[in-house]
Write an enzyme that holds these catalytic residues in place. Structure first.
Site, short mmCIF file in Angstrom:
data_model
loop_
_atom_site.label_atom_id
_atom_site.label_comp_id
_atom_site.label_asym_id
_atom_site.label_seq_id
_atom_site.Cartn_x
_atom_site.Cartn_y
_atom_site.Cartn_z
N SER A 1 -9.48 1.89 3.47
CA SER A 1 -8.70 2.71 2.57
C SER A 1 -7.73 1.90 1.70
CB SER A 1 -7.90 3.73 3.38
OG SER A 1 -6.95 3.06 4.21
N SER B 1 -9.38 -0.43 7.64
CA SER B 1 -8.88 -0.24 6.27
C SER B 1 -8.30 -1.48 5.62
CB SER B 1 -7.84 0.88 6.23
OG SER B 1 -8.48 2.12 6.34
N LYS C 1 0.86 -1.19 0.00
CA LYS C 1 0.00 0.00 0.00
C LYS C 1 0.89 1.24 0.00
CE LYS C 1 -3.71 2.09 2.82
NZ LYS C 1 -4.53 1.95 4.04
#
Lengths: 505, 477
Positions: free
Chosen positions: B152, B176, B77
Site C-alpha cells: 500500500s 506494504s 506515508k
C-alpha cells in the site's frame, strides 16, 4: 470540537406510572432474585489508558488528549495504579486474583464512545469469586461475587443541553472503572441496600473510589427477577439502571418486585427489558427491550500486551491493605470492650476509625473516647457540615478533654459544650490551659464548696424544712442552686454528698 | 548539480561544503515538481522544508552538534501523524483532518535533524497491493507508468525510486513496504513487530502493523531504523530491548551464512518462472561462495494468506470504528433519519470499496457463531506458524523467498479480482504473522525491464544479521 450531530433517542415514552399494590399474602408466594452490577470509578489521578486527569467537574472536553478522543494512531497504555486498586478491592472482597491478564475490545457504535469500542476485561476478570458480608435482620450473610473486572468509562451524552442536538463531554471517557458483579443471590430490596451500603464502605475504606453516587463515581444497576417460592429456575430478568443513591437502589427494587408480581398475578408475562429509575416518584420505566441483543464482537485488545501479575505484587498490595471495617469492629469489641453499637458507629468511615485509634493511643478510657467521637464530635461536624478530615481538634486535645472529665476537673457538659468548640478554634491551646484560663475547672475542694452549700441552705429555709419533713426529692433543687452559685464549677458529686451530710445532720 | 549516492555520501558533501541542506531540498522540490504525474505526494511542505533546511545549515555553520539524519530529506506515508499537518490515510473519511500530535517516529526523525518534505499517497488505510485504492488517485510506477508501483505504500516507494526524496517511511502490515520496494527496484525494510513504536501510525491491523523504511541502500535503511527504533511510553507493544547501532555493524567479516528456503514457495504455481529461475540461480551462486542454502519443508504455506486476511480484517473492522463522523473527519451532508442512519451514510460515503470490503469481512469473522470457525482458527494457525518459524531460526540465519510472485503488473490487471490480489501477498504476509523482520532487496531485472528482487527474513529482533546478510547479498552478484 464538533459536538455530536444526532438527535437524542426518545427514551421517555409517555407512560402512566402505576403503583402496584400487592397484598402481603400474595407477595409471600414469590421470591425475588436480585444481582447487582456496580461500577466504581477508581480514584486514580489519571485515566485507565492515558495520562489525562480524571478530576470531576472540569469544563466539558478539557481533559481530552488525542488518546482520549481516539485520534488516529493513538494507543493505550495501562495505568499501573488502576491495576493495583482493582487488586485491592478484590482482596478486600476475598476474591481470587487472576495472574495472567489481558483486555478485550467490546465493539459498538455510540457517539460518547470515542474509539467505537470499549476496552474491558471480558473473558479474564482480574478478580474472581469472593464475597461481601452484610448484616440483615436474620443475621450475617455472605453475598457471593461473580467477578470484578477493569474497564474504561465512556464519555457523557447530554441530551437536554441543546434543543436540536445531543452534546458529548469526553472528559469522563477513558476513566478507570471496576465493575463488581454479584451472583444472583439476593432476595430482598433490603439485602441489596445492605450490600450496596457495605460495598460503598469497602471502596471508600480501601481508598479505591470516593463512593460518591450522585457524581456517578459509584453506579449501580440491578438485575431483578421473580419466581414462585420453591422454583429453582430463574425468571425473566429486568435490568434497572440509573440508581444513583443507596435509597434509590432499595426503592427501585421494591417497585420492580411489586410490578413483576402484579403482572404475573394477572396472568401476564414479564418482558426482558432495560429499565430506568425515576426518583421523582420511585418508579421505573422501560428504556429498551433486550430482544435485539447486540453482538459486541469481543476479541483480545491487540494494542495492549497481556500482563502478568506477580505474587510479590499481590503481596505488597495485601500488606498495604488497612484493617477492614468488619474486622476492626470485632477488634474494638473484643480488645477494647466497646459495645457493638459503639464499634459500628466508629467503623462507619475509615477516617472516624483512624481518629479513634489515634485518640486511644493517648488515653486508656476507650469507652469515653468512643462516646466523645460518636457524640459531641460528630454533632459538631454535622452542625458545621464538615468531614472528619477537616476537624482541627487534634487527638491529643481530645485525649486531654477525656482526662479532665475523668479526673473530675471539668464536667462533661462543660467540656463538650464550652471547651471543645474553643479548642477547635485554636489548636495550639491545651484543654487544661483553656479551662484554667476561663476559670472552668470544677471545684471539689470541700472548704470552698461548703461555703456555697451553706449559702444555699441559708437562702431557702422553707425548702430545707420541707426536705427535713421527708420531701427528699428537693435534693436535686439544692444541688442545682449550688451549681448556679458556683457558676457551674462545683463538682456535683461532692456537692450532693456535702448537702446530704448537712441536711441530714 | 546535486547528486548523492547515500546519506553517508550526502553528509560527507555537507561537511566538505560541496552542498547544503537548502540545495538538497531545492533539488528534491524541483524533482517532485517534474514528476507530479506520478502522484506520489499528496502534499508537499515546500516552504517549511526550505526553512528547516536553512535552520539546519545555520546549525552546521555555527558548529553545533548535528543529528544522525541531519538534513536528510524524508517523505512520510499518509498514515503517519505529523503535528499541524493534514493526515488522511488517503481516505475521504478523514477529509479536513489535521494531526494534533506527532507520531513517535516523527518526533525521532525531527530530533535527529531530518527534513520532512511531504505526505505520500498510498492505498486507503494501507489496504491494497497496487495503490489503486487511494481516494486521491493511482500512484504510477516511475519505471513504467502503465504499471502499478505496488502497495500500500506506493507513493513512498515511488518517491525513492524516482529520486523525489532520500528515504521514505511507510507502513507494512502484510508487505506494504517490501512489495512496492520490489516493484520499484529499491530497498524496503519491515522491522520486527514492536521494534518501532506504532504511536501515531494510523492502525490497520494492530498486531501486524509496523513502520518500515524505503531507501536506496541497505545502509541508509539501517541508519533510519537506528533512529526510529526503540521502546516508547506511548506504545506498550513496542519492544524494550536496546537498539543496536546497526550502521556500525554492517561488516560481516566474511561470515558464511546458513540460509533456508521453502520448497513450497519456490514451486508455487502462482510464481513467475523468471523469478523462480533467477532465485534458484542465485542460490547456486551463494553456495559456490561457501554459504549453506537448504530447502525446508513448509506445508503451511497455503494457510498463510487466509489466516492473515481473517486476523487483519478482524482487527481493522474494530480499528476503523472510530471514523464515525462524530468527532472529526468526513460527515455525510445528506439528510439523516436517526443516529444509525447517520453512521451508515457517513461511513458508506467516506470509505472506499476495498476498505468497506475488509471491514465487512472483519465484522463477519468476529461475529457470534463464526468467531471460532474463523478468528480462533486463524489464531491457531498464527501460533503454529510462530513455533515453526522459531524452530527454523534455531538452525538458520535467514530465510530467503521471492518478495512477490510477479513483477509490477498493469493498472486494472488484478483490481477486479480481490482474491488474486490477496494471493499476491503470499510471501510477505508471513513475516507479519510471525512478527519477524524482512527486507526486500532489488537484485534483478526481468526481460521487460521491470525490477524484482528477493526477500530476506531473520529471527525476531535480529535486524543486525538481516542487514549484514543483505549487504553481503547485494555484493554477491
Amino acid at each position: 470540537m464538533r459536538t455530536a450531530v444526532f438527535r437524542p433517542v426518545n427514551i421517555r415514552p409517555n407512560q402512566v406510572h402505576l403503583r402496584f399494590i400487592v397484598e402481603m399474602d400474595i407477595k409471600h408466594k414469590y421470591e425475588a432474585v436480585i444481582g447487582l452490577e456496580v461500577h466504581a470509578q477508581l480514584a486514580t489521578e489519571s485515566k485507565l489508558f492515558c495520562g489525562d486527569s480524571v478530576a470531576f467537574g472540569a469544563a466539558p472536553n478539557t481533559h481530552v488528549s488525542p488518546i482520549t478522543l481516539g485520534h488516529p494512531g493513538t494507543l493505550p497504555k495501562t495505568n499501573r495504579k488502576a491495576v493495583e486498586y482493582a487488586i485491592k478491592i478484590g482482596l478486600a472482597c476475598h476474591c481470587e486474583i487472576e495472574r495472567y491478564n489481558y483486555f478485550a475490545r467490546k465493539n459498538y457504535f455510540y457517539p460518547d464512545l470515542p474509539k467505537g469500542y470499549q476496552v474491558s476485561q471480558h473473558t479474564t476478570p482480574i478478580c474472581k469469586g469472593g464475597y461481601v458480608t452484610i448484616k440483615t435482620e436474620q443475621g450475617q450473610r455472605d453475598i457471593l461475587l461473580n467477578r470484578i473486572h477493569m474497564e474504561e468509562d465512556a464519555g457523557k451524552s447530554i441530551h437536554d443541553m441543546d434543543e436540536a442536538y445531543t452534546c458529548v463531554d469526553y472528559n469522563r471517557a477513558g476513566t478507570a472503572l471496576v465493575e463488581i458483579v454479584t451472583d444472583p443471590v439476593m432476595h430482598t430490596a433490603d439485602e441489596a441496600y445492605q450490600y450496596i451500603t457495605e460495598l460503598r464502605r469497602l471502596v471508600r475504606w480501601t481508598g479505591i473510589c470516593d463512593g460518591n453516587m450522585e457524581e456517578g463515581s459509584l453506579r449501580c444497576d440491578a438485575n431483578v427477577s421473580i419466581r414462585l417460592k420453591g422454583e429453582t429456575k430463574l425468571g425473566t430478568k429486568v435490568e434497572v439502571k440509573n440508581l444513583n443513591s443507596m435509597r434509590n437502589v432499595k426503592k427501585a427494587i421494591e417497585y420492580e418486585i411489586d410490578r413483576m408480581i402484579g403482572i404475573v398475578e394477572v396472568g401476564g408475562t414479564i418482558t426482558q427489558q432495560t429499565r430506568s429509575f425515576d426518583a421523582s416518584n420511585d418508579t421505573t420505566f422501560a428504556i429498551r427491550d433486550k430482544e435485539e441483543a447486540n453482538d459486541y464482537r469481543y476479541f483480545a485488545e491487540p494494542d495492549l500486551a497481556p500482563f502478568l501479575i506477580t505474587d510479590d505484587f499481590i503481596q505488597s498490595v495485601e500488606n498495604a491493605l488497612p484493617t477492614l471495617p468488619q474486622a476492626l469492629m470485632q477488634k474494638f469489641q473484643q480488645q477494647l470492650g466497646l459495645t457493638e453499637y459503639d464499634a459500628a458507629q466508629l467503623c462507619l468511615e475509615k477516617s472516624i476509625a483512624d481518629y479513634f485509634e489515634a485518640v486511644i493511643v493517648l488515653t486508656d478510657n476507650y469507652k469515653a473516647a468512643a462516646n466523645w467521637i460518636n457524640g459531641p464530635v460528630k454533632q459538631y461536624l454535622n452542625a458545621q457540615k464538615l468531614t472528619l478530615e477537616e476537624l482541627t481538634l487534634t487527638p491529643g486535645q481530645l485525649a486531654e478533654l477525656i482526662k479532665l472529665t475523668d479526673d473530675g476537673k471539668v464536667n462533661f457538659s462543660v467540656a463538650s459544650s464550652k471547651l471543645m468548640p474553643l479548642l477547635i478554634q485554636d489548636s495550639t491551646k491545651t484543654a487544661l490551659g483553656l479551662a484554667t484560663e476561663l476559670n472552668l475547672l470544677q471545684v471539689s475542694d470541700n472548704g470552698e464548696l461548703a461555703a456555697w452549700v451553706n449559702e444555699v441552705i441559708a437562702k431557702m429555709p422553707d425548702k430545707v424544712a420541707e426536705y427535713k419533713k421527708g420531701k427528699k426529692g428537693l435534693l436535686g433543687l439544692f444541688v442545682g442552686e449550688v451549681k448556679k452559685a458556683s457558676k457551674g464549677k462545683a463538682d456535683p458529686k461532692v456537692v450532693t454528698a456535702l448537702l446530704e451530710q448537712k441536711l441530714n445532720s | 548539480m546535486f547528486r548523492i549516492t547515500s546519506v553517508k555520501d550526502y553528509h560527507q558533501k555537507l561537511l566538505n561544503g560541496q552542498t547544503t541542506c537548502v540545495e538538497a531540498v531545492s533539488y528534491y522540490l524541483q524533482c517532485i515538481q517534474q514528476n507530479i504525474h506520478l502522484n506520489a505526494f499528496l502534499e508537499v511542505y515546500a516552504d517549511e522544508a526550505l526553512a528547516r533546511a536553512a535552520e539546519l545549515d545555520a546549525k552546521q555553520q555555527a558548529g553545533l552538534p548535528l543529528g544522525k539524519l541531519h538534513g536528510v530529506v524524508i517523505g512520510l506515508k499518509d498514515v503517519i501523524s505529523y503535528k499541524g499537518h493534514k493526515l488522511s490515510a488517503s481516505s475521504k473519511i478523514l477529509e479536513g483532518f489535521t494531526a494534533i500530535y506527532n507520531a513517535t517516529v516523527t518526533e525521532k526523525l525531527l530530533a535527529e535533524g531530518a527534513i520532512i518534505i511531504g505526505r505520500q499517497n498510498c492505498d486507503e488505510f494501507a489496504m491494497g497491493s497496487s495503490n489503486e485504492n487511494s481516494a486521491f488517485g493511482n500512484v504510477l510506477n516511475a519505471k513504467d507508468t502503465s504499471r502499478v508501483p505496488g502497495g500500500s505504500s506506493g507513493g513512498s516507494a515511488v518517491s525513492v525510486q524516482a529520486g523525489l526524496c532520500m528515504v521514505s517511511l511507510g507502513s507494512d502490515t502484510g508487505g506494504s513496504v517490501r512489495q512496492p520496494a520490489d516493484f520499484c527496484g529499491i530497498v524496503g525494510l519491515k522491522p520486527t513487530y514492536g521494534r518501532v513504536s506504532r504511536y501515531g501510525l494510523i492502525a490497520y491491523a494492530s498486531s501486524f502493523d509496523q513502520v518500515g523504511v524505503f531507501a536506496n541502500s541497505v545502509e541508509d535503511a539501517a541508519l533510519v531504523l537506528e533512529v526510529i527504533a526503540g521502546s516508547d511510553d506511548f506504545d506498550s507493544t513496542a519492544l524494550t530491548t536496546p537498539v543496536p547501532q546497526y550502521t556500525q555493524h554492517l561488516d560481516d567479516n566474511g561470515k558464511k551464512y546458513k540460509i533456508a528456503y521453502f520448497k513450497e514457495a519456490l514451486e508455487h504455481p502462482g510464481l513467475d518462472p523468471e523469478i523462480s529461475t533467477a532465485i534458484k540461480n542465485f542460490f547456486t551462486t551463494l553456495k559456490s561462495q561457501g554459504h549453506t542454502v537448504e530447502q525446508v519443508d513448509f506445508e503451511l504455506l497455503d494457510y498463510i494468506v487466509p489466516a492473515y486476511y481473517v486476523l487483519t480484517t478482524a482487527e481493522a473492522s474494530s480499528n476503523l470504528s472510530r471514523f464515525d463522523g462524530i468527532k472529526y473527519g468526513y460527515a455525510t451532508k445528506k439528510p439523516v433519519g436517526d443516529l444509525t442512519d447517520y453512521y451508515k451514510k457517513t461511513r458508506s460515503e467516506g470509505f472506499g470499496k476495498e476498505v468497506k470490503r475488509r471491514i465487512l469481512l472483519g465484522t463477519f469473522v468476529l461475529s457470534a457463531g463464526y468467531f471460532d470457525a474463523y478468528f480462533t482458527k486463524a489464531q491457531q494457525v498464527r501460533t503454529i506458524l510462530t513455533e515453526r518459524t522459531d524452530a527454523i531460526f534455531k538452525q538458520y540465519d535467514a530465510i530467503i523467498s521471492p518478495t512477490v510472485p510477479s513483477p509490477a503488473f498493469k493498472f486494472g490487471e488484478k483490481s477486479n479480482d480481490p482474491t488474486e490480489m490477496f494471493l499476491a501477498d503470499i510471501y510477505t504476509v508471513f513475516a507479519n504473522l510471525v512478527g519477524i523482520p524482512g527486507i526486500s532487496l532489488p537484485l534483478f531485472t526481468n526481460n521487460s525491464g521491470m525490477n524484482f528482487g528477493i526477500q530476506v527474513m531473520s529471527a525476531k529482533e535480529n535486524e543486525e544479521i538481516l542487514f549484514k546478510l543483505s549487504q553481503r547479498l547485494t555484493k554477491a552478484l
